[in-house]
Design a protein around this motif. Sequence first.
Motif, short mmCIF file in Angstrom:
data_model
loop_
_atom_site.label_atom_id
_atom_site.label_comp_id
_atom_site.label_asym_id
_atom_site.label_seq_id
_atom_site.Cartn_x
_atom_site.Cartn_y
_atom_site.Cartn_z
N ASP A 172 -12.35 44.32 13.78
CA ASP A 172 -12.29 45.78 13.71
C ASP A 172 -12.24 46.19 12.23
O ASP A 172 -11.32 45.82 11.51
CB ASP A 172 -11.02 46.24 14.44
CG ASP A 172 -10.84 47.75 14.39
OD1 ASP A 172 -11.67 48.43 13.74
OD2 ASP A 172 -9.88 48.24 15.00
N ARG A 174 -11.42 48.74 10.83
CA ARG A 174 -10.22 49.50 10.44
C ARG A 174 -9.10 48.59 9.97
O ARG A 174 -8.27 48.98 9.15
CB ARG A 174 -9.75 50.37 11.61
CG ARG A 174 -10.57 51.62 11.76
CD ARG A 174 -10.13 52.40 12.96
NE ARG A 174 -10.31 51.63 14.17
CZ ARG A 174 -10.34 52.16 15.38
NH1 ARG A 174 -10.18 53.44 15.54
NH2 ARG A 174 -10.51 51.40 16.43
N VAL A 175 -9.06 47.35 10.49
CA VAL A 175 -8.03 46.40 10.07
C VAL A 175 -8.22 46.08 8.58
O VAL A 175 -7.26 45.96 7.83
CB VAL A 175 -8.08 45.13 10.94
CG1 VAL A 175 -7.18 44.07 10.38
CG2 VAL A 175 -7.70 45.46 12.36
N GLN A 177 -9.75 48.09 6.42
CA GLN A 177 -9.38 49.32 5.71
C GLN A 177 -7.87 49.40 5.56
O GLN A 177 -7.36 49.77 4.51
CB GLN A 177 -9.88 50.55 6.48
CG GLN A 177 -11.36 50.80 6.33
CD GLN A 177 -11.77 52.14 6.92
OE1 GLN A 177 -11.09 52.68 7.80
NE2 GLN A 177 -12.87 52.69 6.44
N ALA A 178 -7.17 49.03 6.64
CA ALA A 178 -5.70 49.08 6.60
C ALA A 178 -5.18 48.19 5.48
O ALA A 178 -4.27 48.56 4.75
CB ALA A 178 -5.12 48.66 7.95
N SER A 179 -5.79 47.01 5.35
CA SER A 179 -5.33 46.09 4.31
C SER A 179 -5.53 46.70 2.92
O SER A 179 -4.63 46.66 2.08
CB SER A 179 -6.11 44.78 4.42
OG SER A 179 -5.85 43.96 3.31
N ARG A 180 -6.70 47.31 2.69
CA ARG A 180 -6.94 47.96 1.40
C ARG A 180 -5.96 49.11 1.20
O ARG A 180 -5.37 49.27 0.13
CB ARG A 180 -8.36 48.54 1.35
CG ARG A 180 -9.44 47.52 1.17
CD ARG A 180 -10.77 48.22 1.04
NE ARG A 180 -10.81 49.10 -0.12
CZ ARG A 180 -11.76 50.02 -0.31
NH1 ARG A 180 -12.72 50.18 0.56
NH2 ARG A 180 -11.74 50.77 -1.39
N ASN A 181 -5.79 49.88 2.25
CA ASN A 181 -4.91 51.03 2.15
C ASN A 181 -3.49 50.62 1.77
O ASN A 181 -2.77 51.34 1.08
CB ASN A 181 -4.91 51.78 3.49
CG ASN A 181 -3.88 52.88 3.54
OD1 ASN A 181 -2.81 52.70 4.11
ND2 ASN A 181 -4.17 53.98 2.90
N LEU A 182 -3.08 49.41 2.22
CA LEU A 182 -1.72 48.96 1.93
C LEU A 182 -1.63 48.32 0.55
O LEU A 182 -0.60 47.76 0.20
CB LEU A 182 -1.26 47.98 3.01
CG LEU A 182 -1.04 48.65 4.37
CD1 LEU A 182 -0.91 47.64 5.48
CD2 LEU A 182 0.19 49.55 4.33
N ALA A 184 -3.84 45.92 -0.88
CA ALA A 184 -4.35 44.57 -1.09
C ALA A 184 -5.66 44.62 -1.85
O ALA A 184 -6.51 45.44 -1.57
CB ALA A 184 -4.55 43.87 0.25
N THR A 189 -7.38 40.77 0.67
CA THR A 189 -7.83 41.14 2.01
C THR A 189 -8.63 40.00 2.64
O THR A 189 -8.46 39.68 3.81
CB THR A 189 -8.70 42.41 1.94
OG1 THR A 189 -7.91 43.46 1.41
CG2 THR A 189 -9.21 42.80 3.31
N VAL A 193 -6.46 38.43 5.57
CA VAL A 193 -6.84 39.09 6.82
C VAL A 193 -8.18 38.59 7.35
O VAL A 193 -8.28 38.12 8.48
CB VAL A 193 -6.89 40.63 6.63
CG1 VAL A 193 -7.28 41.31 7.93
CG2 VAL A 193 -5.54 41.14 6.16
N LEU A 197 -8.79 35.91 10.56
CA LEU A 197 -9.36 36.48 11.78
C LEU A 197 -10.66 35.79 12.18
O LEU A 197 -11.06 35.85 13.34
CB LEU A 197 -9.60 37.99 11.61
CG LEU A 197 -8.34 38.85 11.59
CD1 LEU A 197 -8.68 40.32 11.41
CD2 LEU A 197 -7.54 38.66 12.87
#
Lengths: 281, 329
Positions: A172, A174-175, A177-182, A184, A189, A193, A197
């Motif tokens: 996904d 978005r997973v 994106q979530a890593s970048r957003n946090l 990383a 990433t 991540v 995966l």
Amino acid sequence: MTRTQRLNPAWFLVAPLLALVAVMFAGPLVNILWLSFTDPEPGIANYAALIEKASLQKLLWTTLRVCLITTVLSVVLGYSIAYAMANVAESSRQRMMLFILISFWISVLVRTFSWIMLLGRNGLLNNGLIELGLISEPIAFVRNELGVLIGMVHYMIPYAVLPILAAMQGIDGRVLQASRNLGASPAQTFWRVYLPLTKPGVIAGALLVFILSLGFYVTPAILGGGKVLMVAEYISVQVLITLKWGTAAMLAVLMLGSVLGLLYVLSRFMKLSAALGGGRT
Amino acid sequence: MGADPASGGLMLRGLVKRYGAVEAVAGIDLEIRRGEFLTLLGPSGSGKTTLLMMIAGFQDATEGEILLDGQPITATPAEKRNFGMVFQGYALFPHMTVRDNIGYALSVRHRPKPEIAARVAEMLELVQLQGMDDRLPAQLSGGQQQRVALARALVFSPPVLLLDEPLGALDRKLRIEVQEQLKDLHRRVGTTFVYVTHDQEEALSMSDRVVIMRAGRIEQVGTPEDLYTRPRTEFAASFLGKSNFIDRDGRRFSIRPERIDLLPLGAGRSRGRVLSLSYFGPLLKYRIETPDHGVLEVDVDAWRGGVALAAGAEVGLDWTDEAAMPLEK
């Protein structure tokens, strides 16, 4: 419940097929197992030879080494190809998939001889390099272990690409994106991540390549020029030339056992039907 | 545990996002005050999610700029903006435990392990998930996953938290419960919340201010009460709650269904015939055909309305002058 109800009549329809499989497939397998313990004389002498004979150990070691290097190279190259395919536009992805499948479909014999024409002593590459004055003597690309590895990796890459690509396409976005957003970095990433995966795809691809490599015959025989002896070629020599069927049967049993063991490991990571090209579930 | 109170004010100036000839965001000017709960409300295709993704840094602005506390961040990549975000569907890391999910933002910043452990414990308590540390996301319910996503996004005390339809995957009853929790959480952490939804009830019940968006532009900005009682356009009036529209003196007015009173025939400023009525527990909803304003919807408190009128009954209708809100053309 009566006796007749218990036996599904459909079995009668499959029965001829089952009988055929039993006679033509399971029978010979049992025969091989039988031979490995009885030829030339009853006992475990054939298996004991594994420990006693240095030539057999060298054979197994060569096979194992070639298969392991092939697996590592195929998975690393396959991973980058799959990564590129997973991140380009749909039309480019289909074009790349077509190239993968074309080489997948061409006979292994044709591909092996093509490598000789390209890389042999008087092959395109050596002649070209000599013409250009870059080298004075042809480089030995084939008829040695390097040649075997080139041929095998080339053959195996599609088997690595397909399961890895499937794993990558299942991620996904978005997973990530979530890593970048946090916070990383792209490298973080990837390692923390993305790679984890895609791990099931990597493991499936590696096992698939390794299993197929174990039984490779044509490529090592031709590109190895007789210098790189692997199990499959050795078995063929024992059966056809030296007629030591017991040794051949023992090695065949050994390979079958290893493959079944590895398939069991593979089944822990993914549905076998998916890895072997069966229907999706 | 709260965010830096001096940070978290956002300014959007002339933001435009074009995909080829299509303008997904067509010029947005907006100030988002530090610490407020601001909702971007609009139907799908109104550009609200694109706008949020531009604030997060996942979409580049074609034109315009974004300022955080007066500093331009338009060119800052997403991973350097330090904004928390709760994604649609949560986007938890499926291969990591709850603990590792929540601690991720601190661990990629190479913070010492004891500090990470302490912060994770604090966040688990904040979202009431104590004891769930070692679960994987797949072992949690939808509501619990949503709380993990919140904790993961808040663990590094971001100045701004972006939420993209975070309640979309929950069933209705749970949604209302989570709305309360979100509001409560906002009050406790003091972070600026920018919330995207297409659900008008969520927007009304949680936000300090709501931005109604339509076709990439801002239709109207205001407090929920402002927007409900003084909608400026027909779109705003009909997207946020129900509304009747009547024309008078060449202008168009909006009247909310509950602002119309039913009277005996002959009384009031209009008359009509009951087409149908539906019973909604606290409310009786009538559809009434009038000769001068078409079909009007009228809500009456069920407990106050006395005997329900049958379809076909003739009634008088009345409303006060303030109830009719003039709309812009």
